[in-house]
Scaffold this motif. Structure first.
Motif, PDB file in Angstrom:
ATOM      1  N   ARG A 163      -1.312  -3.081  -0.861  1.00 59.32           N
ATOM      2  CA  ARG A 163      -0.936  -2.043  -1.830  1.00 59.32           C
ATOM      3  C   ARG A 163      -1.707  -0.745  -1.598  1.00 59.32           C
ATOM      4  NH1 ARG A 163      -2.091  -5.496  -7.046  1.00 59.32           N
ATOM      5  NH2 ARG A 163      -3.889  -5.823  -5.707  1.00 59.32           N
ATOM      6  N   LEU A 164      -2.912  -0.844  -1.056  1.00 57.25           N
ATOM      7  CA  LEU A 164      -3.724   0.356  -0.855  1.00 57.25           C
ATOM      8  C   LEU A 164      -3.119   1.277   0.195  1.00 57.25           C
ATOM      9  CD1 LEU A 164      -6.194   1.738  -1.945  1.00 57.25           C
ATOM     10  CD2 LEU A 164      -7.539   0.635  -0.162  1.00 57.25           C
TER      11      LEU A 164
ATOM     12  N   GLN B 270      -0.065   1.341   1.082  1.00 63.50           N
ATOM     13  CA  GLN B 270       1.190   1.833   0.507  1.00 63.50           C
ATOM     14  C   GLN B 270       0.937   3.018  -0.421  1.00 63.50           C
ATOM     15  OE1 GLN B 270       4.120   1.004   1.612  1.00 63.50           O
ATOM     16  NE2 GLN B 270       3.211  -0.553   2.917  1.00 63.50           N
ATOM     17  N   LYS B 271      -0.174   2.976  -1.146  1.00 60.36           N
ATOM     18  CA  LYS B 271      -0.557   4.082  -2.035  1.00 60.36           C
ATOM     19  C   LYS B 271      -0.787   5.354  -1.209  1.00 60.36           C
ATOM     20  CE  LYS B 271      -4.427   5.349  -5.079  1.00 60.36           C
ATOM     21  NZ  LYS B 271      -5.072   6.408  -4.339  1.00 60.36           N
ATOM     22  N   TYR B 272      -1.448   5.221  -0.062  1.00 57.92           N
ATOM     23  CA  TYR B 272      -1.719   6.398   0.764  1.00 57.92           C
ATOM     24  C   TYR B 272      -0.457   6.923   1.440  1.00 57.92           C
ATOM     25  CZ  TYR B 272      -6.477   5.473  -0.398  1.00 57.92           C
ATOM     26  OH  TYR B 272      -7.630   5.267  -1.117  1.00 57.92           O
TER      27      TYR B 272
ATOM     28  N   VAL C 299       2.528   6.820  -0.027  1.00 53.59           N
ATOM     29  CA  VAL C 299       3.180   7.548  -1.125  1.00 53.59           C
ATOM     30  C   VAL C 299       2.510   8.912  -1.327  1.00 53.59           C
ATOM     31  CG1 VAL C 299       3.562   7.540  -3.633  1.00 53.59           C
ATOM     32  CG2 VAL C 299       4.076   5.502  -2.276  1.00 53.59           C
ATOM     33  N   GLU C 300       1.167   8.942  -1.282  1.00 53.35           N
ATOM     34  CA  GLU C 300       0.453  10.207  -1.436  1.00 53.35           C
ATOM     35  C   GLU C 300       0.782  11.184  -0.309  1.00 53.35           C
ATOM     36  OE1 GLU C 300      -3.687   9.219  -1.843  1.00 53.35           O
ATOM     37  OE2 GLU C 300      -3.459   8.681  -3.952  1.00 53.35           O
TER      38      GLU C 300
ATOM     39  N   ASP D 292       4.141  12.588  -1.035  1.00 55.38           N
ATOM     40  CA  ASP D 292       4.051  13.539  -2.143  1.00 55.38           C
ATOM     41  C   ASP D 292       3.496  14.884  -1.676  1.00 55.38           C
ATOM     42  OD1 ASP D 292       5.093  11.715  -3.941  1.00 55.38           O
ATOM     43  OD2 ASP D 292       3.148  11.191  -4.825  1.00 55.38           O
TER      44      ASP D 292
ATOM     45  N   HIS E 278      -8.015  13.865   2.585  1.00 56.44           N
ATOM     46  CA  HIS E 278      -7.498  12.513   2.832  1.00 56.44           C
ATOM     47  C   HIS E 278      -7.657  12.129   4.300  1.00 56.44           C
ATOM     48  CE1 HIS E 278      -5.016  11.567  -0.933  1.00 56.44           C
ATOM     49  NE2 HIS E 278      -5.766  12.608  -1.217  1.00 56.44           N
TER      50      HIS E 278
ATOM     51  N   ARG F 119      -0.909   2.320   9.143  1.00 58.33           N
ATOM     52  CA  ARG F 119      -0.367   1.154   8.429  1.00 58.33           C
ATOM     53  C   ARG F 119      -0.393  -0.075   9.327  1.00 58.33           C
ATOM     54  NH1 ARG F 119       5.628  -0.328   7.049  1.00 58.33           N
ATOM     55  NH2 ARG F 119       5.875   0.916   8.912  1.00 58.33           N
TER      56      ARG F 119
END
Length: 176
Positions: free
Chosen positions: A30-31, A33-35, A37-38, A41, A116, A164
């Motif tokens: 999930r981590l 995947q969070k990055y 998405v960021e 964005d 990031h 990833r």
């Protein structure tokens, strides 16, 4: 606290002291995947900024595409070094673009991307499987771009692709 600092701190808290191999951070899909998405964005938000001018000095960006077969044949250390090279070039491009962008929206997004990408850069320097440390003398395949959006596209592709899959490969070794 800045998200980059949180990423680095959580990574360092989950590193084994003996071999410096990642554990829980890499094991929780999930981590990453969070990055991803960021990264998407940030790319979307920079596209919503007022018309950003072309860069006077082109940004030198890494070519981050790869074939899955080639990727699978590399050692984790080789993958790590390759990603570090890509991140170093991306950080240079983001820093150079920051000095050329006067628009507040674009500057804010570039600053966030830089933080990031730098967090991933620092994170990947914390572990190694071979003797010696990463030396900033690598020369990845690159291209010059004058569009600021290209920096965000490259970052998203790097996170969505090489990073990833690298985390996935590490999880296979580190997570039971």
């Amino acid at each position: 606290s800045p998200p980059g600092l949180l990423l680095l701190t959580s990574f360092l808290l989950h590193v084994k002291e003996d071999r410096a191999s990642p554990t829980r951070l890499v094991c929780d899909n999930r981590l990453i995947q969070k990055y991803i998405v960021e990264a998407k964005d940030m790319e979307k938000k920079v596209g919503q900024c007022q018309a950003l001018p072309a860069l006077r000095c082109p940004a030198v960006l890494p070519l981050v595409d790869f074939t899955f077969q080639q990727w699978k044949s590399k050692s984790n250390e080789t993958k790590r070094r390759e990603i570090l090279c890509d991140l170093a070039l991306l950080l240079g491009a983001a820093a150079g673009a920051q000095g050329q962008v006067r628009d507040e929206c674009g500057a804010r997004q570039l600053s966030q991307l830089y933080r990031h990408a730098n967090s991933f850069f620092l994170l990947l320097q914390t572990f190694s499987w071979e003797a010696g440390h990463w030396e900033p003398g690598c020369s990845p395949h690159s291209m010059e771009q004058t569009h600021i959006s290209s920096i965000f596209l490259t970052y998203r592709q790097l996170v969505q692709g090489k990073l990833r899959f690298f985390f996935y490969d590490l999880a296979k070794v580190s997570c039971k």
